[in-house]
Every structure is written in C-alpha cells, then in structure tokens.
Design an enzyme around this catalytic site. Structure first.
Site, PDB file in Angstrom:
ATOM      1  N   THR A  86      34.413  30.243  54.312  1.00  0.00           N
ATOM      2  CA  THR A  86      34.689  28.969  53.638  1.00  0.00           C
ATOM      3  C   THR A  86      36.200  28.903  53.389  1.00  0.00           C
ATOM      4  OG1 THR A  86      34.101  30.099  51.564  1.00  0.00           O
ATOM      5  CG2 THR A  86      32.447  28.636  52.509  1.00  0.00           C
ATOM      6  N   THR A 122      31.115  31.967  49.381  1.00  0.00           N
ATOM      7  CA  THR A 122      31.635  31.353  48.154  1.00  0.00           C
ATOM      8  C   THR A 122      31.767  29.854  48.382  1.00  0.00           C
ATOM      9  OG1 THR A 122      32.822  33.388  47.690  1.00  0.00           O
ATOM     10  CG2 THR A 122      33.552  31.421  46.515  1.00  0.00           C
ATOM     11  N   LEU A 153      31.384  41.868  46.196  1.00  0.00           N
ATOM     12  CA  LEU A 153      31.935  43.128  46.697  1.00  0.00           C
ATOM     13  C   LEU A 153      33.458  43.099  46.742  1.00  0.00           C
ATOM     14  CD1 LEU A 153      33.135  42.860  49.836  1.00  0.00           C
ATOM     15  CD2 LEU A 153      30.724  42.804  50.381  1.00  0.00           C
ATOM     16  N   PHE A 251      42.205  45.929  36.579  1.00  0.00           N
ATOM     17  CA  PHE A 251      43.012  44.786  37.016  1.00  0.00           C
ATOM     18  C   PHE A 251      44.269  44.604  36.181  1.00  0.00           C
ATOM     19  CE2 PHE A 251      41.331  42.018  40.427  1.00  0.00           C
ATOM     20  CZ  PHE A 251      40.422  42.947  40.899  1.00  0.00           C
ATOM     21  N   LEU A 252      44.812  45.719  35.709  1.00  0.00           N
ATOM     22  CA  LEU A 252      46.074  45.650  34.978  1.00  0.00           C
ATOM     23  C   LEU A 252      47.146  46.450  35.721  1.00  0.00           C
ATOM     24  CD1 LEU A 252      44.859  45.968  31.256  1.00  0.00           C
ATOM     25  CD2 LEU A 252      45.602  43.904  32.459  1.00  0.00           C
ATOM     26  N   CYS A 262      40.053  36.068  49.465  1.00  0.00           N
ATOM     27  CA  CYS A 262      39.292  35.417  48.387  1.00  0.00           C
ATOM     28  C   CYS A 262      40.150  34.786  47.294  1.00  0.00           C
ATOM     29  CB  CYS A 262      38.327  36.425  47.764  1.00  0.00           C
ATOM     30  SG  CYS A 262      37.027  36.911  48.902  1.00  0.00           S
TER      31      CYS A 262
END
Ligand code: NAD
Length: 432
Positions: A86, A122, A153, A251-252, A262
């Site tokens: 997408t 997505t 994932l 995620f820091l 994505c």
C-alpha cells in the site's frame, strides 16, 4: 487449516512460512513470476534472520507452496490473507489502494465455501468495507467475511515477531470469523493476547501505533540535538526517561531519522486521512517535516567533516534502513547518500546484506565495496548509517591506515568515541 496469502513480500513471506510451521497448509500467491519461480526453485527472495531455514523446512515437509495463480491459491482456502503493498500515492501521499482493490477483485471469483478474507496490509479506515463490496459485486453468491488483521512485525525480526507477537489485533464484526481466527491463533494461547475489536478500530490501531512510534523516534532525535548543544548525554537522558513506566525504554535510540517501508508512508497516510476527516494532526505533521529535514542535516554533518576538501570521498557503512534486513525502501542511508552525491561527494559503500537492493536504487552513482575496509580506502570521512553489529567490530587502526583523512561521523553511535579519538580520529556521534 488451508491458507492462501496474496503478496509474497516482506510481510507475506514470513507470515506464510510462520503459518506453515504452525502446521497449516499455506499457498503463497504473487503476481511476479520471477519471485514465484525463485521460491519454487528453493531460492529465498529476501533476507530476514532465521527465515531461510524455516522456509526450506516447510517446503520440504510439503506445507508451503508458491503460485502465480489466484485460482490455485484461493480455491478451498479457509482463510485468504491479503498482504500486498500500500505505497504512498505519488501526489497526495495517501495510501494507494490499487493493489488492494485488484487483489480483492481477482480473488472474489475463486472463493469456495465459507472463507475469511483477512486484510493484513496497512490500509486506511474503511478499506474493509471497500474490499467487502468489491468481492460481493464480483461474486454475489460468495460466503465470506472480511476482517482486518494488521501486521506489527519489525523487519529484521520478522521470524521472532511472528512467534512472539506483543499482541494480535483482529478487527472482525462477525462471530463466525472471530471463531476461525481464534482457532488460527490457538498455538499462541496463554502467551499472547488476541484483541478482538471493530474492523474500523483495528484499521486505526495500525496507523495510530506506527505514527506514535515515528513521533517517539523523532522526539528522541530532537532531544539528541538539544543534548549536543548543552553538554548532556542523550543515552543518560533516554535511560532516565525510559525508567518511567509511562514512557518505557524502547524507541529512545537517537539516529539519522526514521525510514523503511512503513513509518514514512504510514505517517503521511495518517496525516492525509486526518485532513480528509477535518482533523489537524499537528504532532504527526511536525514529525514528518522534522524527519525529512533530519536526513539533510546528517548529510551536512558528513560534508562539514570534510570541509575544504574538493570532491570529498565518503566511505559509507550501511545502506539498509535498519539492521537485520536488506530492505532499502525509504532508507535514511539511501537519502543521505543521494544528498552527498548531489553535493559532489564520491561515495563508496558497504552493507552486509543490502548491496543488491541498494544498487537497484542508486545504480552506478556510487561505488560498492566488498567489505568495510574497501569502503574506507582513501576516504576523507567514514559515515556509519546503519546499525549492523558487524560495524562494531571495525578495527580502527586498520581503518586509519587505509583512509586519507581520519574523520568519523557516526549517525548510529556504533563506534566508541574514546577509542576513535585514541586512534587519531575526529569523531562526531549523535546526541553526546
Ligand atoms: P512488498 O512490496 O514487499 O510485497 C508486496 C507483494 O505483493 C509484492 O511481491 C507484489 O508483487 C505482490 N502483489 C501486489 N499485488 C498483487 C496481486 N494482485 N496479486 C498477487 N500479488 C500481488 O510489501 P510488504 O513490505 O510486504 O508490505 C505489505 C503490506 O504490509 C503493506 O501494506 C505494508 O504497509 C504492510 N506492513 C509492512 C511491514 C513491513 O515491515 N514491511 C510491517 C507491517 C505492515
């Protein structure tokens, strides 16, 4: 169960292999004959840690099959999973639904008996309704339900994440479809929560999650910029923040900006959907803009490290958008390298897994090396752009011997600053 998966890419292939390993009969369908021919010949078409062994095992044990024929893949399936791309629309940047619509229309006529059509791609909110309408129009007698089954994932960890998902989200309004999906995920019982929600909520959860993660990355990157100006250390700051359970430690990690197939496209699609619905998502818009600029800023840092040198030679380590994958789609490394070339730099690059995929994007605009040291030969600056573990083992003495000038711009903070300085390098990392 018999499962047909439409789309044999970074999501479809690991999903197919994983579902086959759980004991299901899986038929992977793709419209690209080269891909299917390779897979049929036992050649894996993408790199994911641990995937190749499982692929061979399940092919050999007769549970995993490949075809270009929609009929062969869909007929008699209990569940048909749509995992086609997408991509962003070239103009509006909304998610382009042409592959989804084509897949829905193509599969419709081959549905036999009750089938659940699960949209794993997505997709914008309301896509389930569109897919349902397209199938019903093409095959008014089909007995089916359309559900949303978003994929969470992480590329590079696709096999691990298949077996250890944080959660499985299922957007299914029909009890019959819920029952079938519950059966599919029975092997995960007690280990993973399966969250059943409305189809539109499920479609939203995927975008809301990705946009949030992208903003988290952008936030820590801006905080890293702040630390550089003030003498704080971003790792100490991130650790202190992450100990707060409301924030969490993941995620820091500061870096050259988020990329991949994505986050960039999903943030843009979310922003578009919000605008269409009269909602102004200021945080997401700021992250999109800031992340775009970040890659230019990284390129500038690298060029600044070679100030005064005409046509500087840059030795680049890393082209994939992250470690563990050969995927270069929207890779910050590719964008930074393009920016370097546009400013007259000469780039030689090495990546442990992504040389072929990168070459498709960059062609002969750069030179490709067969190892780290070859990439650094006569370089004025060493730029680390992907966080491959291999780069941590770089012998700095050897690197210094082959380079013209001893400059390092480490956009992934992989190299120890003290060691670099000891070897005579001018070292610049991120946020410290
Ligand atoms: P991809 O481009 O790697 O694979 C898509 C595949 O679908 C291609 O091989 C293409 O040939 C095939 N295809 C397209 N139309 C088809 C049709 N009508 N019939 C048969 N095959 C068809 O894409 P991907 O990275 O696997 O992503 C797929 C979806 O999953 C996207 O919506 C993406 O946003 C989402 N997603 C991706 C990831 C990721 O890490 N890559 C993670 C979560 C969700």
């Amino acid at each position: 169960m018999k499962i047909g998966i439409i789309g044999t890419g970074y999501v479809g292939l690991p999903t197919g292999v994983g579902l086959a390993e759980l004991g299901n009969e899986v038929m992977c369908i793709d419209r690209e004959p080269t891909k299917i021919n390779a897979l049929k010949a036992g050649k894996i078409t993408l790199y994911e840690a641990g995937l190749e062994d499982l692929f061979h095992k399940n092919v050999n044990e007769g549970r995993l099959h490949f075809t270009t024929s929609m009929k062969e893949g869909v007929e008699n399936a209990d569940i048909v999973i749509i995992a086609v791309g997408t991509p962003p629309h070239p103009v509006t940047k909304e998610a382009d639904m042409k592959y989804i619509h084509a897949a829905a229309t193509e599969l419709a006529e081959y549905l036999t008996g009750y089938t659940v059509v699960a949209v794993k791609s997505t997709v914008p909110v309301g896509t389930g309704d569109d897919v349902e309408a397209l199938i019903a129009k093409k095959n008014p007698h089909a007995d089916f339900d359309v559900i949303s089954l978003p994929e969470f994932l992480r590329e590079g960890f696709a096999v691990h994440d298949f077996y250890h998902p944080d959660r499985v989200v299922v957007g299914a309004d029909s009890p019959k479809a819920r029952q079938l999906i519950q059966k599919l995920y029975q092997p995960f019982e007690g280990q993973t929560s399966v969250l059943f929600v409305k189809r539109r909520s499920s479609e939203t959860i995927k975008y809301a999650s990705n946009a949030f993660l992208a903003m988290k990355i952008h936030y820590i990157n801006e905080m890293a910029d702040f630390c550089e100006k003030t003498g704080a250390d971003i790792y100490e700051v991130a650790k202190g923040m992450g100990l707060d359970s409301r924030i969490g430690p993941k995620f820091l990690n500061p870096g050259p900006g988020y990329g991949g197939s994505c986050f960039p496209k999903d943030t843009m699609a979310m922003s578009y959907m919000a605008r269409q619905n009269g909602v102004n998502m200021t945080l997401i818009n700021a992250a999109i803009e800031g992340n775009r600029n970040r890659k230019k800023q990284m390129a500038k840092r690298i060029l600044d490290a070679a100030k005064g040198i005409e046509k500087p030679r840059i030795g680049v380590l890393g082209l994939a958008f992250k470690n563990g994958t050969d995927d270069c789609r929207e890779s910050p490394a590719i964008e930074i390298v393009s920016e370097l070339i546009n400013h007259g730099a000469l780039v030689t690059a090495y990546d442990p897994k992504a040389m072929n995929t990168a070459q498709k994007l960059l062609g002969d605009k750069i030179s490709y090396a067969s190892d780290m040291y070859q990439a650094l030969e006569k370089a004025d600056v060493l730029a680390v752009l992907t966080e491959w573990d291999e780069f941590r083992t770089l012998d700095l003495t050897k690197a210094a011997q082959v380079m013209n000038h001893k400059n390092i711009v480490d956009c992934r903070n992989l190299i120890c600053p003290d060691e670099a300085k000891k070897s005579g390098f001018a070292y610049e990392g991120i946020g410290r």
